[in-house]
Scaffold this motif. Structure first.
Motif, PDB file in Angstrom:
ATOM      1  N   TYR A  19       0.866  -1.176   0.000  1.00 16.44           N
ATOM      2  CA  TYR A  19       0.000   0.000   0.000  1.00 16.44           C
ATOM      3  C   TYR A  19       0.902   1.225   0.000  1.00 16.44           C
ATOM      4  CZ  TYR A  19      -3.803  -3.007   1.829  1.00 16.44           C
ATOM      5  OH  TYR A  19      -4.749  -3.978   2.025  1.00 16.44           O
ATOM      6  N   VAL A  20       0.634   2.188  -0.881  1.00 14.76           N
ATOM      7  CA  VAL A  20       1.373   3.449  -0.910  1.00 14.76           C
ATOM      8  C   VAL A  20       0.396   4.589  -1.142  1.00 14.76           C
ATOM      9  CG1 VAL A  20       3.537   2.412  -1.739  1.00 14.76           C
ATOM     10  CG2 VAL A  20       1.884   3.298  -3.381  1.00 14.76           C
ATOM     11  N   LEU A  21       0.803   5.797  -0.759  1.00 13.10           N
ATOM     12  CA  LEU A  21      -0.002   6.966  -1.084  1.00 13.10           C
ATOM     13  C   LEU A  21       0.076   7.189  -2.586  1.00 13.10           C
ATOM     14  CD1 LEU A  21       1.089   9.281   1.852  1.00 13.10           C
ATOM     15  CD2 LEU A  21      -1.076   8.024   1.621  1.00 13.10           C
ATOM     16  N   LYS A  22      -1.071   7.374  -3.218  1.00 11.17           N
ATOM     17  CA  LYS A  22      -1.102   7.503  -4.675  1.00 11.17           C
ATOM     18  C   LYS A  22      -0.229   8.666  -5.151  1.00 11.17           C
ATOM     19  CE  LYS A  22      -3.953   7.690  -8.696  1.00 11.17           C
ATOM     20  NZ  LYS A  22      -5.246   7.508  -9.298  1.00 11.17           N
ATOM     21  N   ALA A  23      -0.272   9.790  -4.447  1.00 16.70           N
ATOM     22  CA  ALA A  23       0.493  10.971  -4.854  1.00 16.70           C
ATOM     23  C   ALA A  23       2.003  10.735  -4.808  1.00 16.70           C
ATOM     24  CB  ALA A  23       0.123  12.165  -3.971  1.00 16.70           C
ATOM     25  N   GLU A  24       2.450   9.851  -3.904  1.00 18.82           N
ATOM     26  CA  GLU A  24       3.884   9.583  -3.766  1.00 18.82           C
ATOM     27  C   GLU A  24       4.328   8.356  -4.550  1.00 18.82           C
ATOM     28  OE1 GLU A  24       4.554   9.309   0.431  1.00 18.82           O
ATOM     29  OE2 GLU A  24       4.206  11.440   0.733  1.00 18.82           O
ATOM     30  N   ALA A  25       3.372   7.552  -4.971  1.00 20.01           N
ATOM     31  CA  ALA A  25       3.644   6.297  -5.683  1.00 20.01           C
ATOM     32  C   ALA A  25       4.634   5.459  -4.869  1.00 20.01           C
ATOM     33  CB  ALA A  25       4.113   6.559  -7.099  1.00 20.01           C
ATOM     34  N   LEU A  26       5.638   4.932  -5.503  1.00 22.62           N
ATOM     35  CA  LEU A  26       6.606   4.045  -4.829  1.00 22.62           C
ATOM     36  C   LEU A  26       7.844   4.802  -4.330  1.00 22.62           C
ATOM     37  CD1 LEU A  26       6.293   1.166  -7.421  1.00 22.62           C
ATOM     38  CD2 LEU A  26       5.360   1.176  -5.111  1.00 22.62           C
ATOM     39  N   GLY A  27       7.802   6.126  -4.363  1.00 21.72           N
ATOM     40  CA  GLY A  27       8.953   6.958  -4.036  1.00 21.72           C
ATOM     41  C   GLY A  27       9.545   6.771  -2.651  1.00 21.72           C
ATOM     42  N   ARG A  28       8.741   6.406  -1.654  1.00 18.76           N
ATOM     43  CA  ARG A  28       9.252   6.257  -0.281  1.00 18.76           C
ATOM     44  C   ARG A  28       9.503   4.804   0.109  1.00 18.76           C
ATOM     45  NH1 ARG A  28       5.405   9.691   3.519  1.00 18.76           N
ATOM     46  NH2 ARG A  28       6.774   8.820   5.105  1.00 18.76           N
ATOM     47  N   VAL A  29       9.270   3.883  -0.815  1.00 17.08           N
ATOM     48  CA  VAL A  29       9.491   2.460  -0.517  1.00 17.08           C
ATOM     49  C   VAL A  29      10.988   2.162  -0.644  1.00 17.08           C
ATOM     50  CG1 VAL A  29       8.917   0.090  -1.163  1.00 17.08           C
ATOM     51  CG2 VAL A  29       7.195   1.893  -1.403  1.00 17.08           C
ATOM     52  N   PRO A  30      11.602   1.571   0.381  1.00 18.54           N
ATOM     53  CA  PRO A  30      13.037   1.272   0.313  1.00 18.54           C
ATOM     54  C   PRO A  30      13.371   0.328  -0.847  1.00 18.54           C
ATOM     55  CG  PRO A  30      12.205   0.975   2.549  1.00 18.54           C
ATOM     56  CD  PRO A  30      11.020   1.185   1.668  1.00 18.54           C
ATOM     57  N   GLU A  31      14.512   0.577  -1.461  1.00 14.93           N
ATOM     58  CA  GLU A  31      14.944  -0.215  -2.618  1.00 14.93           C
ATOM     59  C   GLU A  31      15.040  -1.705  -2.280  1.00 14.93           C
ATOM     60  OE1 GLU A  31      15.508  -0.927  -6.407  1.00 14.93           O
ATOM     61  OE2 GLU A  31      15.221   1.112  -5.663  1.00 14.93           O
ATOM     62  N   GLY A  32      15.530  -2.026  -1.091  1.00 20.28           N
ATOM     63  CA  GLY A  32      15.647  -3.423  -0.686  1.00 20.28           C
ATOM     64  C   GLY A  32      14.291  -4.121  -0.627  1.00 20.28           C
ATOM     65  N   LEU A  33      13.274  -3.407  -0.160  1.00 13.82           N
ATOM     66  CA  LEU A  33      11.933  -3.979  -0.110  1.00 13.82           C
ATOM     67  C   LEU A  33      11.397  -4.204  -1.526  1.00 13.82           C
ATOM     68  CD1 LEU A  33       9.340  -4.917   1.237  1.00 13.82           C
ATOM     69  CD2 LEU A  33       8.698  -2.522   1.513  1.00 13.82           C
ATOM     70  N   LEU A  34      11.616  -3.241  -2.405  1.00 11.60           N
ATOM     71  CA  LEU A  34      11.163  -3.402  -3.790  1.00 11.60           C
ATOM     72  C   LEU A  34      11.848  -4.583  -4.471  1.00 11.60           C
ATOM     73  CD1 LEU A  34      10.870   0.284  -5.051  1.00 11.60           C
ATOM     74  CD2 LEU A  34       9.015  -1.333  -4.582  1.00 11.60           C
ATOM     75  N   THR A  35      13.117  -4.785  -4.170  1.00 10.47           N
ATOM     76  CA  THR A  35      13.851  -5.916  -4.741  1.00 10.47           C
ATOM     77  C   THR A  35      13.241  -7.229  -4.260  1.00 10.47           C
ATOM     78  OG1 THR A  35      15.875  -4.618  -4.882  1.00 10.47           O
ATOM     79  CG2 THR A  35      16.113  -7.013  -4.924  1.00 10.47           C
ATOM     80  N   ALA A  36      12.981  -7.331  -2.971  1.00 11.81           N
ATOM     81  CA  ALA A  36      12.394  -8.547  -2.404  1.00 11.81           C
ATOM     82  C   ALA A  36      10.952  -8.746  -2.870  1.00 11.81           C
ATOM     83  CB  ALA A  36      12.448  -8.499  -0.882  1.00 11.81           C
ATOM     84  N   PHE A  37      10.222  -7.655  -3.031  1.00  8.69           N
ATOM     85  CA  PHE A  37       8.812  -7.691  -3.420  1.00  8.69           C
ATOM     86  C   PHE A  37       8.646  -8.125  -4.873  1.00  8.69           C
ATOM     87  CE2 PHE A  37       4.790  -5.597  -4.673  1.00  8.69           C
ATOM     88  CZ  PHE A  37       3.966  -5.953  -3.616  1.00  8.69           C
ATOM     89  N   GLY A  38       9.595  -7.740  -5.720  1.00 10.01           N
ATOM     90  CA  GLY A  38       9.478  -7.991  -7.154  1.00 10.01           C
ATOM     91  C   GLY A  38       8.888  -6.757  -7.831  1.00 10.01           C
ATOM     92  N   ALA A  39       8.829  -6.765  -9.145  1.00 11.89           N
ATOM     93  CA  ALA A  39       8.285  -5.620  -9.889  1.00 11.89           C
ATOM     94  C   ALA A  39       6.813  -5.441  -9.515  1.00 11.89           C
ATOM     95  CB  ALA A  39       8.438  -5.838 -11.383  1.00 11.89           C
ATOM     96  N   PRO A  40       6.482  -4.359  -8.791  1.00 12.68           N
ATOM     97  CA  PRO A  40       5.104  -4.178  -8.326  1.00 12.68           C
ATOM     98  C   PRO A  40       4.119  -4.104  -9.493  1.00 12.68           C
ATOM     99  CG  PRO A  40       6.572  -2.621  -7.254  1.00 12.68           C
ATOM    100  CD  PRO A  40       7.347  -3.261  -8.357  1.00 12.68           C
ATOM    101  N   ARG A  41       3.007  -4.809  -9.341  1.00 15.99           N
ATOM    102  CA  ARG A  41       1.928  -4.788 -10.330  1.00 15.99           C
ATOM    103  C   ARG A  41       0.746  -4.057  -9.718  1.00 15.99           C
ATOM    104  NH1 ARG A  41       2.498 -11.094 -12.013  1.00 15.99           N
ATOM    105  NH2 ARG A  41       4.474 -10.859 -13.104  1.00 15.99           N
ATOM    106  N   HIS A  42       0.371  -2.934 -10.333  1.00 18.24           N
ATOM    107  CA  HIS A  42      -0.733  -2.138  -9.801  1.00 18.24           C
ATOM    108  C   HIS A  42      -2.011  -2.971  -9.794  1.00 18.24           C
ATOM    109  CE1 HIS A  42      -3.931   0.956  -9.910  1.00 18.24           C
ATOM    110  NE2 HIS A  42      -3.169   1.482  -8.965  1.00 18.24           N
ATOM    111  N   ALA A  43      -2.638  -3.086  -8.626  1.00 19.54           N
ATOM    112  CA  ALA A  43      -3.876  -3.852  -8.498  1.00 19.54           C
ATOM    113  C   ALA A  43      -5.092  -2.919  -8.570  1.00 19.54           C
ATOM    114  CB  ALA A  43      -3.883  -4.640  -7.196  1.00 19.54           C
ATOM    115  N   PHE A  44      -5.089  -1.877  -7.730  1.00 15.48           N
ATOM    116  CA  PHE A  44      -6.197  -0.920  -7.727  1.00 15.48           C
ATOM    117  C   PHE A  44      -5.857   0.256  -6.816  1.00 15.48           C
ATOM    118  CE2 PHE A  44      -6.977  -4.206  -4.612  1.00 15.48           C
ATOM    119  CZ  PHE A  44      -7.363  -3.532  -3.474  1.00 15.48           C
ATOM    120  N   ASP A  45      -6.699   1.291  -6.882  1.00 16.06           N
ATOM    121  CA  ASP A  45      -6.606   2.453  -6.005  1.00 16.06           C
ATOM    122  C   ASP A  45      -7.849   2.475  -5.132  1.00 16.06           C
ATOM    123  OD1 ASP A  45      -4.238   3.366  -7.243  1.00 16.06           O
ATOM    124  OD2 ASP A  45      -5.373   4.465  -8.747  1.00 16.06           O
ATOM    125  N   MET A  46      -7.715   3.032  -3.934  1.00 14.20           N
ATOM    126  CA  MET A  46      -8.878   3.167  -3.064  1.00 14.20           C
ATOM    127  C   MET A  46      -8.667   4.314  -2.087  1.00 14.20           C
ATOM    128  SD  MET A  46      -8.359  -0.140  -0.490  1.00 14.20           S
ATOM    129  CE  MET A  46     -10.066  -0.228  -0.176  1.00 14.20           C
TER     130      MET A  46
END
Length: 97
Positions: A19-46
């Motif tokens: 979950y991320v703030l839409k306005a910030e997108a993935l900008g505040r997610v640590p690089e290590g977490l993104l690496t472990a998570f894999g290429a994020p696939r947008h599911a939906f906004d709410m």
């Protein structure tokens, strides 16, 4: 407090969401977490509010994590939770005849 949130699905682990703030997108997610998570696939906004109910997460914790760290990681349920939700017919298939 109302937050517009984007939810991303992990391609590596079923049931793992970011979950991320839409306005910030993935900008505040640590690089290590993104690496472990894999290429994020947008599911939906709410829109998230303190009154909203989420199926598997505590809304207060999600909102707090979005505010303080810029993301919230939803982990997949433990394996035994999957078994709890199997239809009884499937469970009976494993019974000896």
């Amino acid at each position: 407090m109302k937050k517009i949130c984007s939810i991303y699905k992990s391609p590596r682990k079923e049931g793992m969401y970011l979950y991320v703030l839409k306005a910030e997108a993935l900008g505040r997610v640590p690089e290590g977490l993104l690496t472990a998570f894999g290429a994020p696939r947008h599911a939906f906004d709410m829109i998230l509010t303190p009154e909203k109910k989420l199926a598997r997460e505590d809304i207060g914790k999600v909102l707090q994590n979005l505010e303080t760290q810029g993301y919230h990681l939803q982990m997949p349920p433990p394996e035994d939770e999957y078994i709890e939700h199997l239809p009884e017919e499937l469970l009976r298939m494993n019974d000896p005849v």
